[in-house]
Design a protein around this motif. Structure first.
Motif, short mmCIF file in Angstrom:
data_model
loop_
_atom_site.label_atom_id
_atom_site.label_comp_id
_atom_site.label_asym_id
_atom_site.label_seq_id
_atom_site.Cartn_x
_atom_site.Cartn_y
_atom_site.Cartn_z
N GLY A 151 27.86 34.08 44.12
CA GLY A 151 26.88 34.78 44.94
C GLY A 151 25.94 35.65 44.14
N VAL A 152 25.97 35.56 42.80
CA VAL A 152 25.02 36.29 41.95
C VAL A 152 24.39 35.30 40.97
CG1 VAL A 152 26.29 38.45 42.12
CG2 VAL A 152 26.75 36.92 40.20
N THR A 153 23.27 35.69 40.39
CA THR A 153 22.61 34.86 39.38
C THR A 153 23.43 34.88 38.10
OG1 THR A 153 20.44 35.39 40.32
CG2 THR A 153 20.49 34.53 38.07
N GLN A 154 23.79 33.71 37.63
CA GLN A 154 24.64 33.67 36.43
C GLN A 154 24.61 32.29 35.80
OE1 GLN A 154 28.96 33.70 38.43
NE2 GLN A 154 28.91 32.61 36.46
N GLN A 155 25.06 32.24 34.56
CA GLN A 155 25.36 30.99 33.88
C GLN A 155 26.82 30.65 34.11
OE1 GLN A 155 23.05 29.02 32.30
NE2 GLN A 155 21.62 30.53 33.18
N PRO A 156 27.19 29.37 33.99
CA PRO A 156 28.61 29.03 34.18
C PRO A 156 29.51 29.84 33.25
CG PRO A 156 27.28 27.04 34.11
CD PRO A 156 26.36 28.17 33.75
N THR A 215 31.88 40.49 46.68
CA THR A 215 33.27 40.69 47.10
C THR A 215 33.41 40.42 48.60
OG1 THR A 215 33.08 43.04 47.65
CG2 THR A 215 33.44 42.49 45.33
N ASP A 216 34.61 40.60 49.10
CA ASP A 216 34.88 40.30 50.51
C ASP A 216 34.09 41.20 51.46
OD1 ASP A 216 36.89 38.40 49.75
OD2 ASP A 216 38.22 40.09 49.36
N THR A 217 33.75 42.41 50.99
CA THR A 217 33.06 43.37 51.86
C THR A 217 31.56 43.42 51.61
OG1 THR A 217 33.50 45.17 50.32
CG2 THR A 217 35.11 44.80 52.07
N GLY A 218 31.05 42.56 50.71
CA GLY A 218 29.62 42.49 50.49
C GLY A 218 29.09 43.31 49.33
N GLU A 219 29.95 44.05 48.64
CA GLU A 219 29.49 44.70 47.42
C GLU A 219 29.40 43.66 46.32
OE1 GLU A 219 32.51 47.57 46.39
OE2 GLU A 219 34.05 46.03 46.39
N PHE A 220 28.83 44.00 45.16
CA PHE A 220 28.64 43.03 44.09
C PHE A 220 29.23 43.53 42.78
CE2 PHE A 220 25.45 41.73 47.15
CZ PHE A 220 25.50 40.35 47.07
N GLY A 221 29.94 42.63 42.13
CA GLY A 221 30.40 42.86 40.77
C GLY A 221 29.57 42.01 39.84
N TYR A 222 28.64 42.64 39.12
CA TYR A 222 27.74 41.91 38.24
C TYR A 222 28.33 41.81 36.82
CZ TYR A 222 24.30 42.70 41.96
OH TYR A 222 23.65 42.73 43.15
N GLN A 223 27.67 41.00 35.99
CA GLN A 223 28.10 40.87 34.60
C GLN A 223 28.10 42.23 33.91
OE1 GLN A 223 25.94 38.93 36.25
NE2 GLN A 223 25.80 36.86 35.38
N SER A 224 27.11 43.06 34.22
CA SER A 224 27.05 44.39 33.60
C SER A 224 28.25 45.25 34.02
CB SER A 224 25.75 45.10 33.98
OG SER A 224 25.63 45.22 35.40
N ASP A 225 28.71 45.09 35.25
CA ASP A 225 29.91 45.81 35.69
C ASP A 225 31.13 45.36 34.90
OD1 ASP A 225 28.73 47.34 37.87
OD2 ASP A 225 28.54 45.44 38.93
N PHE A 226 31.25 44.06 34.67
CA PHE A 226 32.38 43.55 33.90
C PHE A 226 32.30 44.01 32.44
CE2 PHE A 226 33.68 41.46 37.53
CZ PHE A 226 34.73 40.59 37.34
N GLN A 227 31.10 44.13 31.90
CA GLN A 227 30.96 44.67 30.55
C GLN A 227 31.41 46.13 30.50
OE1 GLN A 227 30.43 43.13 27.86
NE2 GLN A 227 29.18 41.31 28.24
N ASP A 228 31.11 46.89 31.54
CA ASP A 228 31.58 48.28 31.61
C ASP A 228 33.10 48.32 31.68
OD1 ASP A 228 28.97 49.19 31.57
OD2 ASP A 228 28.85 49.51 33.74
N MET A 229 33.68 47.42 32.47
CA MET A 229 35.14 47.37 32.57
C MET A 229 35.76 46.98 31.23
SD MET A 229 35.59 45.37 36.21
CE MET A 229 34.38 45.62 37.51
N LEU A 230 35.15 46.02 30.55
CA LEU A 230 35.66 45.59 29.24
C LEU A 230 35.63 46.74 28.25
CD1 LEU A 230 36.58 43.44 27.18
CD2 LEU A 230 34.16 42.85 26.88
N ALA A 231 34.51 47.46 28.21
CA ALA A 231 34.40 48.59 27.28
C ALA A 231 35.46 49.65 27.59
CB ALA A 231 33.00 49.20 27.36
#
Length: 449
Positions: free
Chosen positions: A433-438, A383-399
């Motif tokens: 800025g994180v390891t990911q697939q397209p 993010t703009d302040t240097g924290e990270f939103g990972y795929q696992s975070d998005f899965q938590d948000m989806l749930a």
């Protein structure tokens, strides 16, 4: 069978009465038809299809339903609308939303989904019984080979429309995004003021003479999708500030709606437009005019967030909407730039705080109704302040969004949904800025419809 065609002798008629009563009882019992579900493959294209199930109540009201089926190997569901979806391997289970949970006797409801692969559902069960109601699932398939007859996005697809910036961050071909992820609807950024109270893409291309974004929208719709422009953003000259009264601001919004035949619009209210009482008042009064002129249009409002929910300006904006009497489909927070070590949980905390605040603003609404008025607009990767939103975070948000049935789950931005070259972790406009697939993040959001 027809009775009463002949005149019978009195004795014969008397003798037949018990038999007739039994037959009529049998007809009455047989008329108590149970619920059924039918499947139709509404459209197909290379590598995918749109499917729809119609759930019919039969002769009794259906209070709640669960539909499940299996898909053959190589076939899967990428997103669904008008039902909540759970997956276990190749087995899929769908349950209703609040608004289509009860199906009256003789009535029906439906839900749809996007699929990949060549197969179709098998072993369908409705409330534990065969979908056909008599032991064999009822399936109707009407495949096509083009997208020209695609019925378009489901009515909830605007709830999962990730941001796509056409003029920034090396935008990927938009139809490639659709075919690779299953997402069908996009939030297009940004419309600003282009020299006075005139809507313009990025403040430079007037909407009135636009052909570039119009061509992009045609591509999306030709592929069975849709868009909603986002008016505002962090930087640039904002219509809410430049337009001097509610009517002129409403006219600017209406120009965008008319130009692109919109069914939904996003107001991204940030920075100087957000922290401006006069602008807030104009925006809400303009939205009331828009609501009156465009019945059924969806209106989303996207605003900054704290981990404690709305800040002072956010509370003022909600109060203004209540005062003016304009319904908002989802108050969408941007719950990032917190410096959080766990962005998924921080987002949930922010949403729960928002829920309590909205309950105070809308005291007549139930918890379920309030959750449907809430939305998440996150940021993938760094993010703009240097924290990270990972795929696992998005899965938590989806749930969480599924559990609470939120009104919206989106993110900024598709342009960033790829790994940076060399695996760098810097904050950039064209990679995460994180390891990911397209398209890892778009695929997650696409599941919420």
């Amino acid at each position: 069978m027809s009775f009463g065609r002949h005149r019978w002798a009195a004795v014969a008629a008397a003798a037949l009465l018990p038999v007739t009563a039994l037959l009529l009882a049998g007809v009455s019992a047989g008329a108590d038809n149970g619920p059924t579900a039918t499947f139709a493959k509404a459209s197909s294209w290379e590598g995918g299809f749109t499917g729809q199930y119609t759930v019919s109540a039969g002769s009794s009201t259906l209070d709640g339903w669960t539909l499940e089926f299996d898909l053959p190997s190589g076939t899967g569901v990428t997103s669904a609308w008008d039902a909540s979806m759970n997956r276990s391997g190749d087995h899929y289970t769908f349950t209703p939303r609040d608004y289509n949970r009860v199906v009256k006797a003789g009535g029906s409801t439906s839900f749809g989904f996007n699929g990949t692969g060549p197969g179709a559902p098998v072993n369908c069960k409705l409330n534990g019984q065969p979908c056909g109601g008599g032991g064999t699932p009822t399936t109707t398939t009407t495949p096509t080979t083009t997208t020209s007859h695609d019925p378009g996005p489901g009515p909830n697809s605007y709830a999962a429309a990730p941001y796509y910036y056409y003029g920034w961050g090396r935008p990927q071909p938009i139809t490639e995004v659709m075919s690779a992820t299953g997402v069908r609807t996009f939030t297009l950024a940004f419309i600003l003021a282009g020299g006075g109270c005139t809507p313009a893409w990025d403040g430079r291309q007037p909407v009135a003479t636009d052909t570039r974004w119009a061509d992009l929208i045609k591509q999306v719709r030709a592929a069975g999708g849709d868009v909603m422009p986002s008016v505002g953003g962090w930087s640039g000259s904002k219509l809410g500030e430049v337009c001097t009264d509610a009517q002129s601001l409403a006219n600017a919004y209406q120009q965008v709606i008319d130009k692109y035949s919109l069914k939904a619009i996003d107001l991204d209210i940030e920075n100087t437009e957000f922290e401006n009482s006069a602008a807030q008042d104009r925006i809400m009064r303009a939205l009331r005019i828009i609501r009156q002129k465009n019945p059924g249009i969806k209106v989303y409002v996207t605003i900054p967030a704290l981990q404690s929910g709305l800040n002072r300006w956010g509370n003022d904006l909600v109060k203004k909407a209540v005062e003016v009497g304009v319904p908002i489909d989802a108050w969408t927070l941007m719950p990032f730039n917190f410096g959080a070590s766990d962005l998924g949980q921080a987002t949930i905390n922010s949403m729960e705080a928002l829920h309590r605040q909205l309950k105070a603003h809308y005291p007549g609404k139930s918890d379920a109704e309030i959750y449907r008025m809430q939305g998440i607009s996150s940021m993938n990767g760094r993010t703009d302040t240097g924290e990270f939103g990972y795929q696992s975070d998005f899965q938590d948000m989806l749930a969480y969004a599924r559990q609470k049935q939120l009104g919206r789950f989106t993110f900024w931005a598709v342009n960033r949904d790829r790994q940076c070259s060399g695996g760098g972790s810097g904050s950039r406009d064209d990679c995460s800025g994180v390891t990911q697939q397209p398209y890892d993040f778009t695929k997650i959001v696409a599941q919420y419809r």
